[in-house]
Design an enzyme around this catalytic site. Structure first.
Site, PDB file in Angstrom:
ATOM      1  N   TYR A 114      -6.038 -41.791   3.987  1.00 62.35           N
ATOM      2  CA  TYR A 114      -6.803 -41.865   2.573  1.00 62.35           C
ATOM      3  C   TYR A 114      -6.573 -42.271   0.936  1.00 62.35           C
ATOM      4  CZ  TYR A 114      -3.311 -38.245   0.490  1.00 62.35           C
ATOM      5  OH  TYR A 114      -2.473 -37.116   0.149  1.00 62.35           O
ATOM      6  N   LYS A 158      -0.043 -43.882   4.773  1.00 61.53           N
ATOM      7  CA  LYS A 158      -1.041 -43.326   3.669  1.00 61.53           C
ATOM      8  C   LYS A 158      -2.058 -42.043   4.891  1.00 61.53           C
ATOM      9  CE  LYS A 158      -1.946 -41.533  -0.718  1.00 61.53           C
ATOM     10  NZ  LYS A 158      -1.436 -40.347  -1.087  1.00 61.53           N
ATOM     11  N   GLU A 202      11.449 -39.386  -1.412  1.00 61.95           N
ATOM     12  CA  GLU A 202      10.170 -39.733  -2.005  1.00 61.95           C
ATOM     13  C   GLU A 202      10.193 -37.861  -2.482  1.00 61.95           C
ATOM     14  OE1 GLU A 202       6.811 -41.712  -0.677  1.00 61.95           O
ATOM     15  OE2 GLU A 202       7.061 -40.439   1.505  1.00 61.95           O
ATOM     16  N   LEU A 245       6.984 -43.729   1.314  1.00 60.03           N
ATOM     17  CA  LEU A 245       5.298 -44.599   0.707  1.00 60.03           C
ATOM     18  C   LEU A 245       5.415 -45.941  -0.397  1.00 60.03           C
ATOM     19  CD1 LEU A 245       1.975 -44.764   1.997  1.00 60.03           C
ATOM     20  CD2 LEU A 245       1.730 -43.202  -0.211  1.00 60.03           C
TER      21      LEU A 245
END
Ligand code: PDD
Length: 285
Positions: A33, A151, A184, A208
């Site tokens: 997505y 993702k 992250e 990511l």
């Protein structure tokens, strides 16, 4: 109407938008997505998001039925139906539906769901005073397991980390990896500033590579802010002069405290310069 949903090209009312219980996104998070936002009636940085969608799909061996240009057109066309200017647009493509089996060759066609709603802006004070973050007790996935640079629809790792933030009334939870390095946050990337140097985790670390992160890196280079892509620890983050989060919806958002320890400045001068540069970049996009 406040929200719109489109399933495989057909608009449906949000309350009536349904997907099969055999959809692999539902069963296994076997999906990819992207989230794109718009500014003043225009989707922002939509091309790099589509590039990443293709990269994610390729890495999970999911064949997409359209070209990049066709996805761009589909997203633009859907966005045109929004009766509001500043929108949040999410596109999710699952491997499709079929018999319940892990076999990725079982389904024949992908399912595409697009979702559009007005963008709820973050409170101004988040940008002017910063937000509290916590270090999650759960680690970020290793690149060698479920690569965070894909993702995918499989966000359980991040959901568990987010639980920490929610319990501590923090805005975001930052995850370390098994080596004790900061990776992250649950839906954003992390930067810190140490002695005038901007640090962010290396491109090939367990993160990511956010589109906003890429833009901020380019802006920092243009502003001659020394940049280091390097691994850093929670102690480095707590001792940093400044730190901030980046994501499509958060833009450049200062971090005020880490696990309750207040950072030296929030936003500090480097963060402020980058916030301004980001707003200017958006205006000219
Ligand atoms: N999340 N890291 C993770 C794990 C993310 O989910 C996101 C984005 C980012 C920032 O990426 P970008 O700058 O391309 O938005 C980093 C989106 C916004 C979401 O899931 O809603």
């Amino acid at each position: 109407m406040e929200e719109l949903v489109m399933i495989n090209g057909a608009i449906s009312k949000p309350s009536e938008a349904k997907i099969s219980v055999f959809d692999r996104g539902f069963l296994y998070g076997d999906a990819t997505y992207e989230v794109v936002r718009s500014y003043s009636g225009k989707l922002f940085a939509v091309e790099p998001h589509i590039d990443r969608l293709f990269l994610s799909a390729e890495r999970i061996s999911m064949k997409l039925p359209y070209t990049k240009k066709q996805y761009l057109d589909r997203m633009q066309e859907f966005y045109q139906k929004a009766p509001f200017d500043d929108a949040y647009l999410r596109i999710q493509i699952s491997r499709g539906e079929g018999p319940i089996t892990l076999d990725p060759y079982a389904p024949t066609t992908v399912n595409e769901v697009m979702y559009l709603r007005p963008l709820k802006p973050h409170p101004r004070e988040y940008f002017e005073r910063g937000v509290p973050v916590v270090i999650a007790g759960v680690l970020r996935n290793s690149k060698k397991a479920m690569d965070p640079d894909i993702k995918s629809g499989n966000y359980l790792n991040n959901v568990l980390a987010y639980k920490f933030a929610a319990e501590k009334k923090a805005h975001e939870a930052i995850m370390e990896n098994s080596e004790g390095f900061i990776t992250e946050a649950t839906t954003s990337n992390v930067f810190c500033v140490v002695n005038g140097e901007l640090w962010t985790s290396p491109d090939d670390s367990d993160i990511l590579r956010g589109i906003t992160r890429n833009i901020v890196i380019t802006l920092a280079q243009g502003l001659d802010i020394p940049l280091k892509k390097k691994n850093f620890t929670r102690q480095d983050l707590k001792n940093a002069d400044e730190a901030f989060l980046t994501s499509s919806t958060r833009e450049v958002m200062p971090i005020a405290s880490v696990n309750g320890d207040v950072l030296k400045s929030s936003p500090g001068p480097v963060t402020r310069r980058l916030q301004q540069a980001y707003y200017d970049y958006v205006k000219n996009a």
